[in-house]
Motif scaffolding. Sequence first.
Motif, PDB file in Angstrom:
ATOM      1  N   CYS A  11     -19.979  91.083  33.603  1.00  0.00           N
ATOM      2  CA  CYS A  11     -20.240  92.438  33.119  1.00  0.00           C
ATOM      3  C   CYS A  11     -19.334  92.763  31.938  1.00  0.00           C
ATOM      4  CB  CYS A  11     -20.042  93.455  34.239  1.00  0.00           C
ATOM      5  SG  CYS A  11     -21.296  93.319  35.520  1.00  0.00           S
ATOM      6  N   LYS A  12     -19.916  93.352  30.926  1.00  0.00           N
ATOM      7  CA  LYS A  12     -19.210  93.607  29.668  1.00  0.00           C
ATOM      8  C   LYS A  12     -18.212  94.757  29.735  1.00  0.00           C
ATOM      9  CE  LYS A  12     -21.585  90.385  27.745  1.00  0.00           C
ATOM     10  NZ  LYS A  12     -21.041  89.077  27.739  1.00  0.00           N
ATOM     11  N   ALA A  13     -18.346  95.654  30.680  1.00  0.00           N
ATOM     12  CA  ALA A  13     -17.457  96.818  30.750  1.00  0.00           C
ATOM     13  C   ALA A  13     -16.123  96.498  31.416  1.00  0.00           C
ATOM     14  CB  ALA A  13     -18.139  97.957  31.494  1.00  0.00           C
ATOM     15  N   THR A  14     -16.010  95.327  32.028  1.00  0.00           N
ATOM     16  CA  THR A  14     -14.815  94.979  32.783  1.00  0.00           C
ATOM     17  C   THR A  14     -13.986  93.939  32.039  1.00  0.00           C
ATOM     18  OG1 THR A  14     -15.981  95.383  34.864  1.00  0.00           O
ATOM     19  CG2 THR A  14     -13.980  94.067  34.986  1.00  0.00           C
ATOM     20  N   ASN A  15     -12.695  94.232  31.860  1.00  0.00           N
ATOM     21  CA  ASN A  15     -11.758  93.245  31.332  1.00  0.00           C
ATOM     22  C   ASN A  15     -11.221  92.486  32.547  1.00  0.00           C
ATOM     23  OD1 ASN A  15      -9.432  91.858  30.543  1.00  0.00           O
ATOM     24  ND2 ASN A  15      -8.963  93.348  28.960  1.00  0.00           N
ATOM     25  N   ILE A  16     -11.831  91.365  32.843  1.00  0.00           N
ATOM     26  CA  ILE A  16     -11.565  90.636  34.084  1.00  0.00           C
ATOM     27  C   ILE A  16     -10.093  90.240  34.217  1.00  0.00           C
ATOM     28  CG2 ILE A  16     -12.245  88.383  33.188  1.00  0.00           C
ATOM     29  CD1 ILE A  16     -13.033  89.633  36.700  1.00  0.00           C
ATOM     30  N   ASP A  17      -9.474  89.780  33.151  1.00  0.00           N
ATOM     31  CA  ASP A  17      -8.071  89.349  33.229  1.00  0.00           C
ATOM     32  C   ASP A  17      -7.144  90.508  33.586  1.00  0.00           C
ATOM     33  OD1 ASP A  17      -8.772  86.722  32.563  1.00  0.00           O
ATOM     34  OD2 ASP A  17      -8.588  87.124  30.417  1.00  0.00           O
ATOM     35  N   SER A  18      -7.323  91.614  32.920  1.00  0.00           N
ATOM     36  CA  SER A  18      -6.496  92.789  33.176  1.00  0.00           C
ATOM     37  C   SER A  18      -6.735  93.333  34.579  1.00  0.00           C
ATOM     38  CB  SER A  18      -6.810  93.858  32.131  1.00  0.00           C
ATOM     39  OG  SER A  18      -6.182  95.065  32.452  1.00  0.00           O
ATOM     40  N   LEU A  19      -8.005  93.442  34.946  1.00  0.00           N
ATOM     41  CA  LEU A  19      -8.342  94.023  36.242  1.00  0.00           C
ATOM     42  C   LEU A  19      -7.823  93.181  37.401  1.00  0.00           C
ATOM     43  CD1 LEU A  19      -9.727  96.256  37.819  1.00  0.00           C
ATOM     44  CD2 LEU A  19     -11.880  94.988  37.599  1.00  0.00           C
ATOM     45  N   VAL A  20      -8.022  91.880  37.355  1.00  0.00           N
ATOM     46  CA  VAL A  20      -7.553  91.012  38.437  1.00  0.00           C
ATOM     47  C   VAL A  20      -6.036  91.058  38.535  1.00  0.00           C
ATOM     48  CG1 VAL A  20      -7.374  88.608  39.213  1.00  0.00           C
ATOM     49  CG2 VAL A  20      -9.577  89.512  38.456  1.00  0.00           C
ATOM     50  N   SER A  21      -5.360  91.067  37.409  1.00  0.00           N
ATOM     51  CA  SER A  21      -3.899  91.159  37.402  1.00  0.00           C
ATOM     52  C   SER A  21      -3.425  92.444  38.077  1.00  0.00           C
ATOM     53  CB  SER A  21      -3.389  91.105  35.965  1.00  0.00           C
ATOM     54  OG  SER A  21      -2.004  91.298  35.921  1.00  0.00           O
ATOM     55  N   ARG A  22      -4.068  93.537  37.779  1.00  0.00           N
ATOM     56  CA  ARG A  22      -3.684  94.825  38.366  1.00  0.00           C
ATOM     57  C   ARG A  22      -4.011  94.882  39.855  1.00  0.00           C
ATOM     58  NH1 ARG A  22      -5.066  99.622  34.248  1.00  0.00           N
ATOM     59  NH2 ARG A  22      -3.676 100.708  35.656  1.00  0.00           N
ATOM     60  N   LEU A  23      -5.125  94.291  40.256  1.00  0.00           N
ATOM     61  CA  LEU A  23      -5.467  94.252  41.675  1.00  0.00           C
ATOM     62  C   LEU A  23      -4.443  93.433  42.458  1.00  0.00           C
ATOM     63  CD1 LEU A  23      -9.335  93.777  41.486  1.00  0.00           C
ATOM     64  CD2 LEU A  23      -8.107  95.851  42.147  1.00  0.00           C
ATOM     65  N   LYS A  24      -3.988  92.323  41.884  1.00  0.00           N
ATOM     66  CA  LYS A  24      -2.970  91.497  42.536  1.00  0.00           C
ATOM     67  C   LYS A  24      -1.650  92.246  42.672  1.00  0.00           C
ATOM     68  CE  LYS A  24      -4.802  86.976  41.277  1.00  0.00           C
ATOM     69  NZ  LYS A  24      -4.574  85.754  40.476  1.00  0.00           N
ATOM     70  N   LYS A  25      -1.345  93.104  41.707  1.00  0.00           N
ATOM     71  CA  LYS A  25      -0.110  93.880  41.765  1.00  0.00           C
ATOM     72  C   LYS A  25      -0.145  94.925  42.888  1.00  0.00           C
ATOM     73  CE  LYS A  25       1.394  93.407  37.011  1.00  0.00           C
ATOM     74  NZ  LYS A  25       1.550  94.063  35.704  1.00  0.00           N
ATOM     75  N   ILE A  26      -1.304  95.530  43.109  1.00  0.00           N
ATOM     76  CA  ILE A  26      -1.366  96.561  44.148  1.00  0.00           C
ATOM     77  C   ILE A  26      -1.546  95.971  45.540  1.00  0.00           C
ATOM     78  CG2 ILE A  26      -2.076  98.427  42.625  1.00  0.00           C
ATOM     79  CD1 ILE A  26      -4.910  98.108  43.594  1.00  0.00           C
ATOM     80  N   ASP A  27      -2.046  94.727  45.632  1.00  0.00           N
ATOM     81  CA  ASP A  27      -2.145  94.051  46.929  1.00  0.00           C
ATOM     82  C   ASP A  27      -2.171  92.545  46.708  1.00  0.00           C
ATOM     83  OD1 ASP A  27      -2.591  93.060  49.450  1.00  0.00           O
ATOM     84  OD2 ASP A  27      -4.279  94.360  49.901  1.00  0.00           O
ATOM     85  N   SER A  28      -1.005  91.944  46.771  1.00  0.00           N
ATOM     86  CA  SER A  28      -0.886  90.509  46.512  1.00  0.00           C
ATOM     87  C   SER A  28      -1.526  89.646  47.598  1.00  0.00           C
ATOM     88  CB  SER A  28       0.584  90.118  46.340  1.00  0.00           C
ATOM     89  OG  SER A  28       1.306  90.432  47.519  1.00  0.00           O
ATOM     90  N   ASN A  29      -1.801  90.206  48.749  1.00  0.00           N
ATOM     91  CA  ASN A  29      -2.411  89.454  49.848  1.00  0.00           C
ATOM     92  C   ASN A  29      -3.933  89.600  49.912  1.00  0.00           C
ATOM     93  OD1 ASN A  29       0.091  88.507  50.858  1.00  0.00           O
ATOM     94  ND2 ASN A  29       0.436  90.501  51.792  1.00  0.00           N
ATOM     95  N   ALA A  30      -4.501  90.422  49.062  1.00  0.00           N
ATOM     96  CA  ALA A  30      -5.946  90.674  49.096  1.00  0.00           C
ATOM     97  C   ALA A  30      -6.727  89.435  48.690  1.00  0.00           C
ATOM     98  CB  ALA A  30      -6.296  91.821  48.163  1.00  0.00           C
ATOM     99  N   LYS A  31      -7.922  89.320  49.238  1.00  0.00           N
ATOM    100  CA  LYS A  31      -8.848  88.269  48.828  1.00  0.00           C
ATOM    101  C   LYS A  31      -9.648  88.814  47.651  1.00  0.00           C
ATOM    102  CE  LYS A  31      -9.328  86.075  53.295  1.00  0.00           C
ATOM    103  NZ  LYS A  31     -10.241  85.568  54.306  1.00  0.00           N
ATOM    104  N   ILE A  32      -9.668  88.052  46.553  1.00  0.00           N
ATOM    105  CA  ILE A  32     -10.389  88.481  45.353  1.00  0.00           C
ATOM    106  C   ILE A  32     -11.486  87.479  45.066  1.00  0.00           C
ATOM    107  CG2 ILE A  32     -10.236  89.036  42.914  1.00  0.00           C
ATOM    108  CD1 ILE A  32      -7.291  89.770  43.370  1.00  0.00           C
ATOM    109  N   ASN A  33     -12.727  87.958  45.094  1.00  0.00           N
ATOM    110  CA  ASN A  33     -13.894  87.130  44.817  1.00  0.00           C
ATOM    111  C   ASN A  33     -14.374  87.469  43.408  1.00  0.00           C
ATOM    112  OD1 ASN A  33     -16.601  86.244  44.561  1.00  0.00           O
ATOM    113  ND2 ASN A  33     -16.855  86.269  46.778  1.00  0.00           N
ATOM    114  N   ILE A  34     -14.343  86.480  42.521  1.00  0.00           N
ATOM    115  CA  ILE A  34     -14.746  86.679  41.135  1.00  0.00           C
ATOM    116  C   ILE A  34     -16.090  86.002  40.904  1.00  0.00           C
ATOM    117  CG2 ILE A  34     -14.149  86.272  38.726  1.00  0.00           C
ATOM    118  CD1 ILE A  34     -11.191  86.171  39.659  1.00  0.00           C
ATOM    119  N   GLY A  35     -17.048  86.760  40.414  1.00  0.00           N
ATOM    120  CA  GLY A  35     -18.375  86.230  40.127  1.00  0.00           C
ATOM    121  C   GLY A  35     -19.374  87.364  40.062  1.00  0.00           C
ATOM    122  N   CYS A  36     -20.631  87.017  39.824  1.00  0.00           N
ATOM    123  CA  CYS A  36     -21.681  88.027  39.745  1.00  0.00           C
ATOM    124  C   CYS A  36     -21.950  88.603  41.134  1.00  0.00           C
ATOM    125  CB  CYS A  36     -22.964  87.425  39.181  1.00  0.00           C
ATOM    126  SG  CYS A  36     -24.294  88.624  39.055  1.00  0.00           S
TER     127      CYS A  36
END
Length: 73
Positions: A11-36
């Motif tokens: 998706c073009k509206a999401t900066n994936i690198d920035s967003l994933v980095s910020r999600l990891k900062k707020i919960d380093s133990n969370a499971k993050i699934n990247i894809g469509c």
Amino acid sequence: MTNKFKVCDKCKATNIDSLVSRLKKIDSNAKINIGCHSYCKKGKKKPFVFVNGEVVSAKKEDKLIEKVKKRMN
């Protein structure tokens, strides 16, 4: 309970690198699934994250992160 985030790398509206980095900062133990995640129509207009199965979106990434924090376990 572990938080689960789903983010789209297509998706073009999401900066994936920035967003994933910020999600990891707020919960380093969370499971993050990247894809469509078949949210393309709205995903090209504004950033979004599925948080524990519920979609959260906002016009700007900062606001999105605020909303994500409220939906976390």
